[in-house]
Write a protein that holds these residues in place. Sequence first.
Motif, short mmCIF file in Angstrom:
data_model
loop_
_atom_site.label_atom_id
_atom_site.label_comp_id
_atom_site.label_asym_id
_atom_site.label_seq_id
_atom_site.Cartn_x
_atom_site.Cartn_y
_atom_site.Cartn_z
N LYS A 312 0.83 -1.20 0.00
CA LYS A 312 0.00 0.00 0.00
C LYS A 312 0.87 1.26 0.00
O LYS A 312 0.97 1.98 0.99
N PHE A 313 1.56 1.50 -1.09
CA PHE A 313 2.21 2.79 -1.23
C PHE A 313 2.36 3.11 -2.71
O PHE A 313 2.35 2.23 -3.57
N ILE A 314 2.46 4.41 -3.01
CA ILE A 314 2.50 4.86 -4.39
C ILE A 314 3.89 4.64 -4.96
O ILE A 314 4.89 4.99 -4.33
N TYR A 315 3.97 4.07 -6.16
CA TYR A 315 5.26 3.85 -6.79
C TYR A 315 5.14 4.14 -8.28
O TYR A 315 4.11 3.96 -8.90
N ARG A 316 6.26 4.59 -8.84
CA ARG A 316 6.30 4.88 -10.28
C ARG A 316 6.88 3.70 -11.05
O ARG A 316 6.49 3.45 -12.18
N SER A 317 7.84 3.00 -10.46
CA SER A 317 8.42 1.81 -11.09
C SER A 317 8.02 0.58 -10.29
O SER A 317 7.75 0.66 -9.09
N ILE A 318 7.97 -0.57 -10.95
CA ILE A 318 7.54 -1.80 -10.29
C ILE A 318 8.46 -2.11 -9.11
O ILE A 318 9.67 -2.16 -9.27
N PRO A 319 7.92 -2.30 -7.91
CA PRO A 319 8.76 -2.56 -6.74
C PRO A 319 9.51 -3.88 -6.85
O PRO A 319 9.06 -4.83 -7.48
N PHE A 320 10.69 -3.90 -6.24
CA PHE A 320 11.48 -5.13 -6.15
C PHE A 320 11.66 -5.45 -4.68
O PHE A 320 12.35 -4.73 -3.96
N VAL A 321 10.98 -6.49 -4.19
CA VAL A 321 11.09 -6.87 -2.78
C VAL A 321 12.42 -7.58 -2.59
O VAL A 321 12.65 -8.65 -3.14
N LEU A 322 13.28 -6.99 -1.79
CA LEU A 322 14.65 -7.47 -1.64
C LEU A 322 14.78 -8.53 -0.56
O LEU A 322 15.39 -9.58 -0.76
N ASP A 323 14.19 -8.31 0.60
CA ASP A 323 14.34 -9.25 1.70
C ASP A 323 13.39 -8.88 2.83
O ASP A 323 12.81 -7.80 2.84
N PHE A 324 13.25 -9.81 3.79
CA PHE A 324 12.50 -9.58 5.02
C PHE A 324 13.47 -9.74 6.19
O PHE A 324 13.48 -10.77 6.85
N PRO A 325 14.31 -8.73 6.47
CA PRO A 325 15.22 -8.86 7.61
C PRO A 325 14.47 -9.02 8.93
O PRO A 325 14.96 -9.62 9.87
N ARG A 326 13.27 -8.47 9.00
CA ARG A 326 12.39 -8.65 10.15
C ARG A 326 11.06 -9.18 9.66
O ARG A 326 10.66 -8.91 8.52
N GLU A 328 8.01 -8.47 10.13
CA GLU A 328 6.95 -7.55 9.73
C GLU A 328 7.43 -6.46 8.77
O GLU A 328 6.64 -5.64 8.32
N GLU A 329 8.73 -6.43 8.46
CA GLU A 329 9.28 -5.37 7.62
C GLU A 329 10.03 -5.95 6.42
O GLU A 329 10.77 -6.92 6.55
N ALA A 330 9.82 -5.33 5.29
CA ALA A 330 10.49 -5.75 4.06
C ALA A 330 11.35 -4.62 3.53
O ALA A 330 11.05 -3.44 3.72
N LEU A 331 12.46 -5.00 2.87
CA LEU A 331 13.29 -4.04 2.15
C LEU A 331 12.84 -4.05 0.70
O LEU A 331 12.81 -5.10 0.05
N ILE A 332 12.51 -2.89 0.18
CA ILE A 332 11.95 -2.79 -1.16
C ILE A 332 12.69 -1.71 -1.95
O ILE A 332 12.92 -0.61 -1.45
N ILE A 333 13.08 -2.06 -3.18
CA ILE A 333 13.65 -1.09 -4.10
C ILE A 333 12.54 -0.63 -5.04
O ILE A 333 11.90 -1.44 -5.71
N SER A 334 12.31 0.67 -5.07
CA SER A 334 11.28 1.23 -5.95
C SER A 334 11.60 2.70 -6.19
O SER A 334 12.15 3.38 -5.32
N ASN A 335 11.28 3.15 -7.39
CA ASN A 335 11.53 4.55 -7.77
C ASN A 335 13.00 4.92 -7.61
O ASN A 335 13.32 6.07 -7.32
N GLY A 336 13.89 3.91 -7.76
CA GLY A 336 15.32 4.17 -7.65
C GLY A 336 15.84 4.29 -6.24
O GLY A 336 17.01 4.63 -6.03
N CYS A 337 14.99 4.01 -5.23
CA CYS A 337 15.38 4.18 -3.83
C CYS A 337 15.11 2.89 -3.05
O CYS A 337 14.38 2.01 -3.49
N LEU A 338 15.70 2.83 -1.86
CA LEU A 338 15.48 1.71 -0.95
C LEU A 338 14.53 2.14 0.15
O LEU A 338 14.73 3.17 0.80
N PHE A 339 13.49 1.32 0.39
CA PHE A 339 12.50 1.61 1.42
C PHE A 339 12.41 0.45 2.40
O PHE A 339 12.66 -0.70 2.05
N ILE A 340 12.05 0.78 3.64
CA ILE A 340 11.61 -0.23 4.60
C ILE A 340 10.10 -0.13 4.68
O ILE A 340 9.54 0.92 4.99
N TYR A 341 9.44 -1.24 4.35
CA TYR A 341 7.98 -1.26 4.32
C TYR A 341 7.46 -2.19 5.40
O TYR A 341 7.85 -3.35 5.49
#
Length: 371
Positions: A312-326, A328-341
């Motif tokens: 549930k977040f706005i993105y311009r490029s298709i997200p790439f789910v990188l990992d679940f270090p925790r 309840e939290e995922a590392l996601i690459i989207s819009n050229g940036c790294l996010f914790i979701y």
Amino acid sequence: MNPKGKQAGAAAPGCQSKTMKQVPEDVVVGILSRLPVKSLCRFKCTSKVWCNLISDTRFVKMQLNQSIESKRGRCVMDISQSIESETGICVLRPRRFELDYGRLFSGNEVKLVEVDSSFGLKIIDNGWTMHVWDSCNGLLCVYVYPRNIALVNPSTRQTNIILCSHGPKNKPKPQPLLGGFGYDALHDDHKVVVIIDRTMVEVYSLKYCAWSPIGDFPHDSEIIGGGVHVNGVIHWITLYGSESVVSITAFDLSKQEFSRITTPIPQDDYVWLHLLSLGGNLCIGYNHETSYEFLVMEIHGKENSWKRTVLKFIYRSIPFVLDFPRSEEALIISNGCLFIYNHRDKTHRRVNYAEEKLIYGFSYVESLVSL
């Protein structure tokens, strides 16, 4: 494995602490197993006793289990650069940046540290493109076009080229290889699976340093993307012309047998598919209409255990789910940036604020596993 002689960090020869000598062996081993691999590699140079202890297979496995349980991992992200080689061909040369999970979740300032983009491999030339197939137990399986494969331990800087083929320049370029990489727990062996020209399958055993033919990949199927290792099985997304849903072809590394897993995703109802392992579970990420969703198989091999999650977040490029270090939290690459979701409360925050545009990434745990 009781270390004797000069201890790491000792002030001077002959000044060894009597207290340290009285520390039980299991306590010493337990402390060492929790240290970073870089420190352990330095400690191996202090004495033969320390070298033998840290190189012991039992200690290597203990350290690996500690890394997995404590999430002592790193993620590596690519920033691709298209440059013109000496032959005039435009090639893809990534710059790689590494992020320590410990710093990421400790509240400290997060910095992306640039690392060697070729992992120290010597098979790189002016026309190469390289891709990390998968990571397992701290090892990376690296494919270098057109038909070169290497295993790398980025923590110890060890490399092992297991397939290196250089044909005459006037020969047609071979079709890129497909494959996967994983661990056969039954035989305590890391294995590489290669699919040549999308039909013939061969398996490399790191334990025996040998290739063996397996047969053909299941017919009447189209392979989508690379293989992903979960629980001793390598998986590929496959489309079968006679079926209405997306399937997964699975190869058991111990039994060396193929099987199939069906998914709830219709073949004509997706824009982009990506198979990955999240927290030890098989997962399919895909773009569906205006949202990105992923299915997690909570019980491996059970087709009725797929659980759907929508980001549930706005993105311009298709997200790439990188990992679940925790959990309840995922590392996601989207819009050229790294996010914790956070998929529980549907919040997200940006990690890196560099100008570089991230496009791809992978994760690995620190280990002493030898090549």
